[in-house]
Design a protein around this motif. Structure first.
Motif, PDB file in Angstrom:
ATOM      1  N   PRO A 156      -5.955 -10.314 -12.865  1.00 27.31           N
ATOM      2  CA  PRO A 156      -6.756 -11.462 -12.436  1.00 27.31           C
ATOM      3  C   PRO A 156      -6.537 -12.632 -13.386  1.00 27.31           C
ATOM      4  N   ARG A 167       3.055  -4.039  -3.622  1.00 26.76           N
ATOM      5  CA  ARG A 167       1.871  -4.874  -3.448  1.00 26.76           C
ATOM      6  C   ARG A 167       0.700  -4.012  -2.967  1.00 26.76           C
ATOM      7  N   ARG A 168      -0.449  -4.282  -3.560  1.00 25.97           N
ATOM      8  CA  ARG A 168      -1.693  -3.584  -3.232  1.00 25.97           C
ATOM      9  C   ARG A 168      -1.523  -2.058  -3.228  1.00 25.97           C
ATOM     10  N   ARG A 196       0.851  -1.192   0.000  1.00 27.09           N
ATOM     11  CA  ARG A 196       0.000   0.000   0.000  1.00 27.09           C
ATOM     12  C   ARG A 196       0.894   1.251   0.000  1.00 27.09           C
ATOM     13  N   ARG A 240      -1.366 -15.027  -3.200  1.00 33.34           N
ATOM     14  CA  ARG A 240      -2.430 -14.470  -4.032  1.00 33.34           C
ATOM     15  C   ARG A 240      -3.804 -14.705  -3.416  1.00 33.34           C
ATOM     16  N   GLY A 272      -4.158  -2.758  -9.109  1.00 31.74           N
ATOM     17  CA  GLY A 272      -4.294  -4.198  -9.000  1.00 31.74           C
ATOM     18  C   GLY A 272      -3.611  -4.740  -7.759  1.00 31.74           C
ATOM     19  N   ALA A 273      -3.286  -6.018  -7.787  1.00 32.58           N
ATOM     20  CA  ALA A 273      -2.714  -6.678  -6.616  1.00 32.58           C
ATOM     21  C   ALA A 273      -1.220  -6.423  -6.471  1.00 32.58           C
ATOM     22  N   GLU A 274      -0.518  -6.186  -7.591  1.00 34.21           N
ATOM     23  CA  GLU A 274       0.941  -6.109  -7.511  1.00 34.21           C
ATOM     24  C   GLU A 274       1.501  -5.439  -8.759  1.00 34.21           C
ATOM     25  N   GLU A 282      -0.495 -17.283 -13.961  1.00 28.29           N
ATOM     26  CA  GLU A 282      -0.515 -15.839 -13.721  1.00 28.29           C
ATOM     27  C   GLU A 282      -0.577 -15.118 -15.056  1.00 28.29           C
ATOM     28  N   GLY A 305      -5.706 -12.820  -1.721  1.00 27.97           N
ATOM     29  CA  GLY A 305      -6.652 -11.714  -1.789  1.00 27.97           C
ATOM     30  C   GLY A 305      -7.019 -11.137  -0.437  1.00 27.97           C
ATOM     31  N   GLY A 306      -6.245 -11.450   0.584  1.00 23.23           N
ATOM     32  CA  GLY A 306      -6.516 -10.841   1.892  1.00 23.23           C
ATOM     33  C   GLY A 306      -7.052 -11.847   2.860  1.00 23.23           C
TER      34      GLY A 306
END
Length: 539
Positions: free
Chosen positions: A231, A203-204, A78, A354, A211-213, A182, A356-357
């Motif tokens: 995704p 990341r995030r 973040r 991966r 996106g995620a990364e 991926e 997603g939390g």
């Protein structure tokens, strides 16, 4: 004796032809293309220190001229900085982990192709698409079709012809695995980012299109490769959407979008696959023809080049002196096992990294643990990235006494220490690899300051030199001032691909001879190669 036939003229096939040539083995490289490498700045490769050193030994000048060694590694989650790690971009400063080399793949291929064209033992044949392969007790025959249909005769054939390998299909070898593990949107652009020379994993990121990364990896001349993890399914990446991602990302990192020149874009889909067999009689697979990987920062080309380093000296031994089935089978035993372990580690990591939390993101230390796993993969460390250890190889002797070396056992890659030959020449240990002979390294403190005339005939050297001259395979004697984990008078036996065979506390001619015999796979098999995988794969 007939040359080795190499099918495929990508980096792996070209590197194999040069590695064979360095050991006196001629090859014919069958290239289904026109011999030109299309520039694609967004298609780059990351080489670890061992594979970058291999490229230098093979005379690939572009690794110096068109590759970049990262000065550091930075990771963020973040808006928070998680890690800033300096990287060691010189031989000896020891500031941190060794810096990877980042280079456009077309530049690497061009450098290897130029080196191959200049070598008298390498023949490059363009516009040659394979359509038939036959084997007999004395060699192999392959047929290429139009524009000039030709039969080629070789001693061995190696399929380096990529994921859709014709060689693999003609051998009837299955290629199971997972599809679209991926997906990444990729862009190469020239701009100025706040982390000059450093690679970044974010990341995030806190903007919606991040996106995620996201990774940002520098190249020479102010060029960066940016990757956005997508995704697994869906999300068609249009040119407009990719430009929006670029602007959002540059604004997020720099406060406002700096000027940039967009050089290339693409969408990169990663698959995980592993061929059931890598050897059938005189035919072998290497590179993408044998395995596909690349998720969570692992590098498929790295493993393809390690295939080359492993296979070349074994084929050279077979070509010059004959080889046992044990030696030729050890290629599959070592390399397939190593790549399978890498794929298994990546597949086990993916659900964690991966996810997603969820609850994991709130567990103490979980973010830093995930960051450490990804850092290892990108920098070539740990289960996801470190060079393989062939501890259980058929070429690794069974230890007969207490270990003479701490920290690295038989089968481990050797450290790149400075060594001196009895003629007084000094070099790095890795520079002496890949010449078709074993290396015997004596740890002898003081040899760096003594005159060669004083130490070459003193102490244990004469006895060791006699033992080396009597080995069942050609070997070179070297000395080093020190080696990690070794005491004075430790003797190391090293394979041509840089893996430790054995270490001895002092000069032990009988044990040294036995270890060298194990490393060559024992005596030659009189009737020639058969292999344990003679039949097509019908599993």
């Amino acid at each position: 004796m007939d040359p080795v036939i190499v099918v495929g003229a990508g980096p792996v096939g070209l590197a194999l032809s040069l590695a064979l040539a360095a050991q006196g083995v001629p090859s014919v490289v069958l290239d289904e293309g026109n011999g030109k490498d299309e520039p694609r700045p967004a298609r780059t490769v990351v080489l670890r220190p061992d594979t970058a050193a291999l490229m230098e030994r093979l005379g690939c000048d572009t690794v110096h001229d068109e590759g970049a060694r990262w000065t550091g590694w930075r990771s963020m989650l973040r808006k928070q900085d998680l890690r800033q790690l300096p990287l060691d971009d010189t031989e000896d400063d020891g500031r941190g982990p060794a810096a990877p080399l980042h280079i456009p793949q077309h530049s690497l291929a061009r450098g290897l192709r130029d080196a191959a064209r200049e070598h008298r033992l390498v023949r490059l044949v363009t516009d040659s698409r394979l359509d038939s392969l036959e084997q007999d007790a004395g060699g192999v025959g392959v047929h290429t079709r139009a524009p000039s249909p030709t039969w080629w005769r070789g001693s061995y054939v190696v399929g380096c012809d990529g994921a859709r390998s014709t060689v693999r299909k003609l051998l009837g070898i299955r290629f199971p695995g997972r599809t679209a593990v991926e997906r990444h949107a990729v862009a190469a652009l020239r701009t100025e980012l706040p982390w000059s020379g450093e690679a970044l994993l974010h990341r995030r990121p806190p903007w919606s299109s991040g996106g995620a990364e996201i990774t940002a990896r520098p190249l020479p001349d102010g060029v960066w490769r940016l990757d956005w993890l997508l995704p697994p399914r869906g999300e068609l990446v249009t040119p407009e959407a990719l430009v929006a991602r670029i602007r959002d990302t540059l604004t997020g990192w720099c406060g406002q979008a700096p000027p940039y020149e967009l050089l290339d874009t693409g969408v990169h889909t990663l698959h995980h696959r592993l061929a059931r067999r890598w050897r059938v009689d005189r035919a072998f697979l290497a590179g993408d023809a044998a395995h596909l990987m690349g998720a969570v920062g692992t590098q498929g080309l790295d493993e393809g080049l390690r295939d080359v380093d492993n296979l070349a000296w074994k084929l050279a031994q077979a070509w010059h002196h004959g080889a046992s089935e044990t030696l030729l089978d050890s290629y599959q035993a070592e390399r397939r096992t190593a790549v399978a372990a890498r794929l298994r580690a990546a597949d086990q990591s993916l659900p964690i990294l991966r996810s997603g939390g969820g609850l994991r993101m709130y567990l103490p230390g979980s973010a830093r643990g995930h960051d450490a796993m990804l850092t290892d993969a990108h920098l070539g460390q740990g289960a996801l990235g470190a060079p393989p250890v062939y501890a259980h190889s058929p070429l690794t002797p069974v230890p007969t006494g207490p270990p003479a070396l701490t920290g690295a056992g038989p089968g481990s890659p050797v450290a790149d220490v400075r060594v001196t030959a009895p003629d007084g020449t000094s070099a790095r240990l890795w520079d002496r690899l890949g010449q078709g002979r074993l290396l015997v390294v004596l740890v002898a403190p003081g040899t760096g300051v003594w005159d060669r005339r004083h130490w070459v005939g003193a102490g244990v050297m004469p006895r060791l030199a006699t033992a080396v001259s009597g080995l069942p395979v050609q070997a070179e004697l070297l000395v080093t001032e020190s080696y990690p984990g070794a005491s004075a008078h430790t003797v190391l036996l090293v394979r041509p691909d840089g893996h430790l065979v054995a270490a001895f506390a002092g000069v032990r001619p009988t044990e040294l001879h036995a270890a060298a015999d194990t490393a060559r796979g024992g005596a030659q098999t009189a009737e020639g190669p058969k292999g344990s995988d003679r039949t097509a794969d019908t599993d």
